[in-house]
Design a protein around this motif. Sequence first.
Motif, mmCIF file in Angstrom:
data_model
loop_
_atom_site.group_PDB
_atom_site.id
_atom_site.type_symbol
_atom_site.label_atom_id
_atom_site.label_comp_id
_atom_site.label_asym_id
_atom_site.label_seq_id
_atom_site.Cartn_x
_atom_site.Cartn_y
_atom_site.Cartn_z
ATOM 1 N N MET A 38 0.842 -1.209 0.000
ATOM 2 C CA MET A 38 0.000 0.000 0.000
ATOM 3 C C MET A 38 0.872 1.251 0.000
ATOM 4 O O MET A 38 0.601 2.205 -0.717
ATOM 5 C CB MET A 38 -0.877 0.020 1.267
ATOM 6 C CG MET A 38 -2.097 -0.845 1.208
ATOM 7 S SD MET A 38 -3.080 -0.515 2.685
ATOM 8 C CE MET A 38 -4.017 -2.011 2.798
ATOM 9 N N SER A 41 2.173 2.094 -3.354
ATOM 10 C CA SER A 41 1.237 2.552 -4.383
ATOM 11 C C SER A 41 0.497 3.827 -4.002
ATOM 12 O O SER A 41 -0.144 4.435 -4.846
ATOM 13 C CB SER A 41 0.221 1.454 -4.698
ATOM 14 O OG SER A 41 -0.549 1.171 -3.548
ATOM 15 N N ASP A 42 0.562 4.225 -2.736
ATOM 16 C CA ASP A 42 -0.209 5.394 -2.320
ATOM 17 C C ASP A 42 0.724 6.454 -1.721
ATOM 18 O O ASP A 42 1.193 6.316 -0.589
ATOM 19 C CB ASP A 42 -1.263 4.972 -1.283
ATOM 20 C CG ASP A 42 -2.231 6.100 -0.971
ATOM 21 O OD1 ASP A 42 -1.894 7.263 -1.273
ATOM 22 O OD2 ASP A 42 -3.314 5.822 -0.432
ATOM 23 N N HIS A 44 0.259 9.205 -0.416
ATOM 24 C CA HIS A 44 -0.201 9.980 0.741
ATOM 25 C C HIS A 44 -0.216 9.181 2.031
ATOM 26 O O HIS A 44 -0.586 9.704 3.074
ATOM 27 C CB HIS A 44 -1.595 10.549 0.453
ATOM 28 C CG HIS A 44 -1.594 11.461 -0.726
ATOM 29 N ND1 HIS A 44 -0.928 12.668 -0.729
ATOM 30 C CD2 HIS A 44 -2.132 11.330 -1.961
ATOM 31 C CE1 HIS A 44 -1.074 13.246 -1.907
ATOM 32 N NE2 HIS A 44 -1.790 12.451 -2.675
ATOM 33 N N LEU A 45 0.160 7.921 1.943
ATOM 34 C CA LEU A 45 0.148 7.095 3.149
ATOM 35 C C LEU A 45 1.410 7.413 3.966
ATOM 36 O O LEU A 45 2.524 7.271 3.477
ATOM 37 C CB LEU A 45 0.157 5.633 2.720
ATOM 38 C CG LEU A 45 -0.608 4.672 3.601
ATOM 39 C CD1 LEU A 45 -1.326 3.665 2.732
ATOM 40 C CD2 LEU A 45 0.320 3.952 4.518
ATOM 41 N N ASN A 46 1.234 7.887 5.186
ATOM 42 C CA ASN A 46 2.410 8.285 5.965
ATOM 43 C C ASN A 46 2.771 7.230 7.011
ATOM 44 O O ASN A 46 2.125 6.186 7.119
ATOM 45 C CB ASN A 46 2.209 9.672 6.598
ATOM 46 C CG ASN A 46 1.068 9.682 7.602
ATOM 47 O OD1 ASN A 46 0.698 8.646 8.136
ATOM 48 N ND2 ASN A 46 0.533 10.858 7.855
ATOM 49 N N ASP A 49 0.023 6.178 9.341
ATOM 50 C CA ASP A 49 -0.934 5.279 8.671
ATOM 51 C C ASP A 49 -0.377 3.856 8.632
ATOM 52 O O ASP A 49 -1.086 2.890 8.886
ATOM 53 C CB ASP A 49 -1.201 5.747 7.231
ATOM 54 C CG ASP A 49 -2.057 7.002 7.183
ATOM 55 O OD1 ASP A 49 -2.945 7.147 8.035
ATOM 56 O OD2 ASP A 49 -1.821 7.839 6.285
ATOM 57 N N ARG A 52 -0.501 2.265 12.051
ATOM 58 C CA ARG A 52 -1.898 2.001 12.421
ATOM 59 C C ARG A 52 -2.434 0.778 11.672
ATOM 60 O O ARG A 52 -3.054 -0.114 12.273
ATOM 61 C CB ARG A 52 -2.740 3.246 12.067
ATOM 62 C CG ARG A 52 -4.236 3.091 12.228
ATOM 63 C CD ARG A 52 -4.951 4.416 11.949
ATOM 64 N NE ARG A 52 -4.708 4.951 10.622
ATOM 65 C CZ ARG A 52 -5.373 4.587 9.525
ATOM 66 N NH1 ARG A 52 -6.331 3.688 9.602
ATOM 67 N NH2 ARG A 52 -5.088 5.110 8.341
ATOM 68 N N LEU A 53 -2.160 0.720 10.365
ATOM 69 C CA LEU A 53 -2.698 -0.384 9.562
ATOM 70 C C LEU A 53 -2.042 -1.725 9.916
ATOM 71 O O LEU A 53 -2.699 -2.756 9.939
ATOM 72 C CB LEU A 53 -2.528 -0.081 8.071
ATOM 73 C CG LEU A 53 -3.420 1.052 7.553
ATOM 74 C CD1 LEU A 53 -2.984 1.508 6.171
ATOM 75 C CD2 LEU A 53 -4.891 0.628 7.511
ATOM 76 N N TYR A 57 -4.198 -4.975 11.153
ATOM 77 C CA TYR A 57 -4.184 -6.283 10.489
ATOM 78 C C TYR A 57 -3.345 -7.316 11.258
ATOM 79 O O TYR A 57 -3.131 -8.425 10.772
ATOM 80 C CB TYR A 57 -3.655 -6.147 9.056
ATOM 81 C CG TYR A 57 -4.630 -5.468 8.121
ATOM 82 C CD1 TYR A 57 -5.736 -6.154 7.624
ATOM 83 C CD2 TYR A 57 -4.469 -4.142 7.751
ATOM 84 C CE1 TYR A 57 -6.635 -5.533 6.778
ATOM 85 C CE2 TYR A 57 -5.374 -3.509 6.907
ATOM 86 C CZ TYR A 57 -6.444 -4.212 6.421
ATOM 87 O OH TYR A 57 -7.348 -3.596 5.588
ATOM 88 N N ASP B 43 -8.816 0.999 1.174
ATOM 89 C CA ASP B 43 -7.867 0.483 0.190
ATOM 90 C C ASP B 43 -7.878 1.341 -1.078
ATOM 91 O O ASP B 43 -8.825 2.074 -1.338
ATOM 92 C CB ASP B 43 -8.223 -0.971 -0.175
ATOM 93 C CG ASP B 43 -6.998 -1.863 -0.142
ATOM 94 O OD1 ASP B 43 -5.901 -1.316 -0.294
ATOM 95 O OD2 ASP B 43 -7.142 -3.082 0.050
ATOM 96 N N SER B 44 -6.852 1.233 -1.879
ATOM 97 C CA SER B 44 -6.890 1.929 -3.176
ATOM 98 C C SER B 44 -6.462 0.936 -4.246
ATOM 99 O O SER B 44 -5.469 0.234 -4.086
ATOM 100 C CB SER B 44 -5.970 3.147 -3.180
ATOM 101 O OG SER B 44 -4.636 2.755 -3.078
ATOM 102 N N VAL B 133 -9.349 2.671 6.866
ATOM 103 C CA VAL B 133 -9.078 3.541 5.717
ATOM 104 C C VAL B 133 -7.564 3.632 5.552
ATOM 105 O O VAL B 133 -6.853 3.935 6.516
ATOM 106 C CB VAL B 133 -9.688 4.941 5.949
ATOM 107 C CG1 VAL B 133 -9.150 5.939 4.946
ATOM 108 C CG2 VAL B 133 -11.196 4.863 5.862
ATOM 109 N N ALA B 134 -7.085 3.328 4.345
ATOM 110 C CA ALA B 134 -5.641 3.284 4.150
ATOM 111 C C ALA B 134 -5.014 4.666 4.251
ATOM 112 O O ALA B 134 -4.076 4.888 5.012
ATOM 113 C CB ALA B 134 -5.324 2.655 2.799
ATOM 114 N N ASN B 135 -5.552 5.595 3.500
ATOM 115 C CA ASN B 135 -4.964 6.932 3.468
ATOM 116 C C ASN B 135 -5.809 7.873 4.325
ATOM 117 O O ASN B 135 -6.847 8.359 3.893
ATOM 118 C CB ASN B 135 -4.892 7.380 2.007
ATOM 119 C CG ASN B 135 -4.530 8.839 1.879
ATOM 120 O OD1 ASN B 135 -4.034 9.441 2.826
ATOM 121 N ND2 ASN B 135 -4.802 9.407 0.721
#
Lengths: 319, 552
Positions: A38, A41-42, A44-46, A49, A52-53, A57, B43-44, B133-135
Motif C-alpha cells: 500500500m 502505491s499510495d 499519501h500514506l504516511n 498510517d 496504524r494499519l 491487520y 484500500d486503493s 481507511v488506508a490513506n
Amino acid sequence: MTGWLTSRLLQSLAVLLVMSVAVHGLMALMPGDPIDLMIASDPHLNAADAIRLKALYGLDKPWGERYLAWAGQVMRGELGYSRLFAKPVLQIMGPAIANSLTLMGTALILSLLAALPLGILASRHQGGWADHLVNAISFASVSLPTFWLGLMLMVLFSVKLGWLPAGGMQSLTGDGGGVLDSLRHMALPVATLAIAGIGQYARHTRAAMLNEAAQDYIRTAKAKGCTPRRLVWRHQFRNALLPLVTLLGLEFGNLFSGALITETVFGWPGMGKLIADSVMGNDFNLALTALMLATAMTLLGSVLADLTMARLDPRIKYR
Amino acid sequence: MRRLVALLFGLLLVLTASLPARAKDDLVIGITQFPSTLHPNLDSMMAKTYVLAMTTRPLTAFNAKWQLVCMLCERLPSFDNGQAKREKTPDGKPGVALTFTLRPDLFWGDGVPVTTQDVLFTWEMGKHPQSGVANGEMYRRILAIDVQDDKTFTLHLDRLTFDYNVMNGLTPIPAHLERAAFLADPAQYRVRNGYDQKPAQPGLYNGPYVITQVVAGSHLVLEPNRFWKGSQPAFKRLVVRSVENTAALEAQLLSGGIDMIAGELGLPLEQALALEKRADPRFRIVTKSGLVFEHVDVNLDSPILSDRTLRQALMYGLDRQSMNRQLFDGRQPVADSSVNPLDGIYAADVPKYSYDPAKAAKMLDDAGWKMAGGLRRNAQGQALTLELMTTAGNRSRELVSQVIQAQWRKLGIDVRLKAEAPRVFFAETVTKRRFAHLALYAWISAPESVPRTTLHSTQIPTEANAWAGQNNPGYANPVMDTLLDNIETELDVPERRQLWRQLQHLYATDLPALPLFFRADSYVLPRQLEGLEPTGHQDPSTLWVENWRWRP
C-alpha cells in the motif's frame, strides 16, 4: 481395518499440522507485507498510517504469535474473514470450489474416457502403428503447455470460427445464462485440461496393461479358451486398474486446488486463481484454508485409493 | 464406443451452434483486474476506482481537460465567489473554510436523498483510527465540518494550500445504510460493510449506475440508477468483465465476448499497436498519454551515482526519442522532468537532454571515467558497472531496459539487468531502497500534483518512519524542499507557475531520477461508441459514463 483407518487419520492430522506451519511460515517469509505494498502505491500514506494499519491487520506481531492466533481461531471453528475480499472465507471459497470441481471433474472424466481406450489399444498392438500413434498423441498431450494450448483453442474456435465463447462461465448479455450456455463456456477450458491429461493416463494404462499381459493368469486364461474381449476387459484391465487408482487418488486433491493457468486464461473463477491471489496478497485466512483443504483432499484421495485397491484386489488386506 | 463418439459429436454440434445475440443496449467492458473490495474509501485499487466511478461520485474531480470540476457540488468554492474563506486553525496556523452545497437532484439508488449527513458520516468513519481507511491524510486535513442544512456544509481545513478546493478523495457513503454497521464495531467495519457484504444494494450508490450483480473474480453487472437525475445513461446494462491475461482479453474482444477494453486497465501499448495494425473494422484504438511517469530512480547513496555530472552524462547517452519511435510508435512523449507538457504548469524552457553520445563521453571523461579495454574505469581501475532493476513480466519495461543497456554499453558502461516480481520490487526493493543503482518504474499523479512525497528530504523512506514516503532515490536538497513548501502555499497563479518552473529546472539539473516517458493508455473501443473521453490521469473516464452511447 479400524486400526488401519485410525492410524491413517492420525497420520493425516500430523501432515496437516506440519503443512499449516510450513505454509504459514513460508507466507510470512515472503518479502513485503500488504501494508508495504500500500505504501508503494499510495503516495499519501504516511508513517502513522503504516503503523496504524499494521496493528489493525495484526502484522506488527511476531510470526509465532500470529500462527497460534490463527490455529486457535481454526480450533474454535472460525475460519475468519478474507483480508483481500472482505468476506467470510467460506463464502468466497464455496463458489470457487464448485467452479473448479465442475471444470476439473469434467476434464478428468473426459481424459479418462479418451485415455483408457487409447492405452488399451496401444498395449494390444505393441510396436505397431496404433502404438506409435497413441505414443505420439500422449507425448504431444504431455508436452503441450496448457497456456499455449488454451490460447490456440481460443483463437481457433472463438476468434476464427466463432463457434464457442472465449472465456467466462456464462454469456453476460443477450439470452445467455442457460445450461447450454454454461456448457458452451465450459467447452474450451475443459478441452484444454482434458487434452493435457490424456497423455499421462494413456501411458499409464498402456504400461499397466502390458505388465498384466505378461502375467501367468493371462496365459492360463488364454489356454482355457477365453475370448480376447473377455480377456482384456474381465481380467487384464481389472488388474491394470490398480496403479491407475493410485494415480487417481493423488489427483483427487487437485480437483479442489484448481488449475491456475487454465482458469486465468479462460477467466474461470476457480480455486487455482483464488489460491494464487490469496498467497500473493498475504491473505493468511484464505490461503491457509484453501491450501489445507487441498492437502486434506489429497490425503483423503490417498485413503480412498487404498480402500478401492482392497476392493479390486482381494489379496490386499489392511490391518 | 461408436455410441460414445456419436454422442460427443452431437454434443459438439449443439455447443457450436450460433452464440447468443448481443443486445444493442448492453456494453461489456474488459479490464485486467478484479476489484477486491467495493468500499469507496477502504484500500486503493485501480479496478475499484474504475468500476465505482460509474456508481459513486466524489465531491470534485479532474475532467478530461485536466480542469477541476464539481461532481456532487453545485459550485467549486473559491475566494472569488466567497465560498472559501481564510481562517486560523486552533493552533494559530493559516487554514481555510470551504462551503460546499450538494446538488439538489442527488439521490442514492434507493431514493433517499444524498445529504450533508452522508458527508459527515464519511468523515467520521474516515478519521476513525480503526476504520481501516488506508490513506487517512484527507480526513485528518479536515478539522471540523459545520452542517448548515441538508445540502450545505462547511469544511474547516488545517492548512491553506493552492489546491484547497480539491476534494477528489471525498466520496460520500450512505449514512442511512452504513452508519449502524460502523458504530456496531468500527474495527470490524472494514470486513462487515455493505459494499462488501451486500454490494447489490442500490442504496449504496449515487451515480448513474448501480451494481446489481457481483461474481467474484469474473464480472460485475451494472444497471441504471432509477433515481439518477443527471444526463440519462444510454446502456441498460453494463458488464465489467475481468480477464487478467491480456492475450485472452484480446481473444475475447475479437470473438465478441467483450465489446471494448478499458484504457485504464487494459492492453499494454505494444499489444494495442499490434491490434491496430490488423485494421479490424470493428474497433478503433485511442491512445492517451498522461500522468503515468516512467522513469529510472537513481540511488543517490551510491558513490558512483552521487556525482551529478555522471547522471547528466547518462541522460545524454540515452536516445529516448528513438526508443519512443521504435518501441511505442511515437505515442509515449519523452519526459523532461516529472511534469507532463500537457499540465498547465509545464515550463517549456526546462533543460532537455537530446541524444548526444559525444557529449556524454566527454562528461564521463571529465568525471574521471576513462575508456580502457572497452569499458570505462576510474583512477582505481574500477569498472563503471551499474545494476538496472525493473518489474518482471512487464514487457514494455523489459524492452526499455534492454535498449538502455545497449545504448549505455556504447559509452563503455556495463549495465546489469535484473527483473523482480512486482510484489518484491515495490514492497521491498524500491520502498526499502534496496536497489544498488537504478530502478525503472512509474508514478501516477494528478494534474498540478506537488511531488512532495517523491522529492522532499523528509520523505526518504527509513525504518524509523516505517518506510513511508516515496523519495526512494534519497534526494535531499534544501532548495528543492523550500520550493515544494512554497508551491503548496502559493495561491497566486503566476507566482506559483514561476516556482514550478524553478522546480522543473532543478529536477532536470539534479536528476534524482532519470526521466523517460509519459506512458500512454490504449483504449480499444467499438467504432460506434462515442462520448468516451480518456483523461490521462487518476480520475478514470468512467466518471462520465452517462455520456457514452452508440452512434445513431
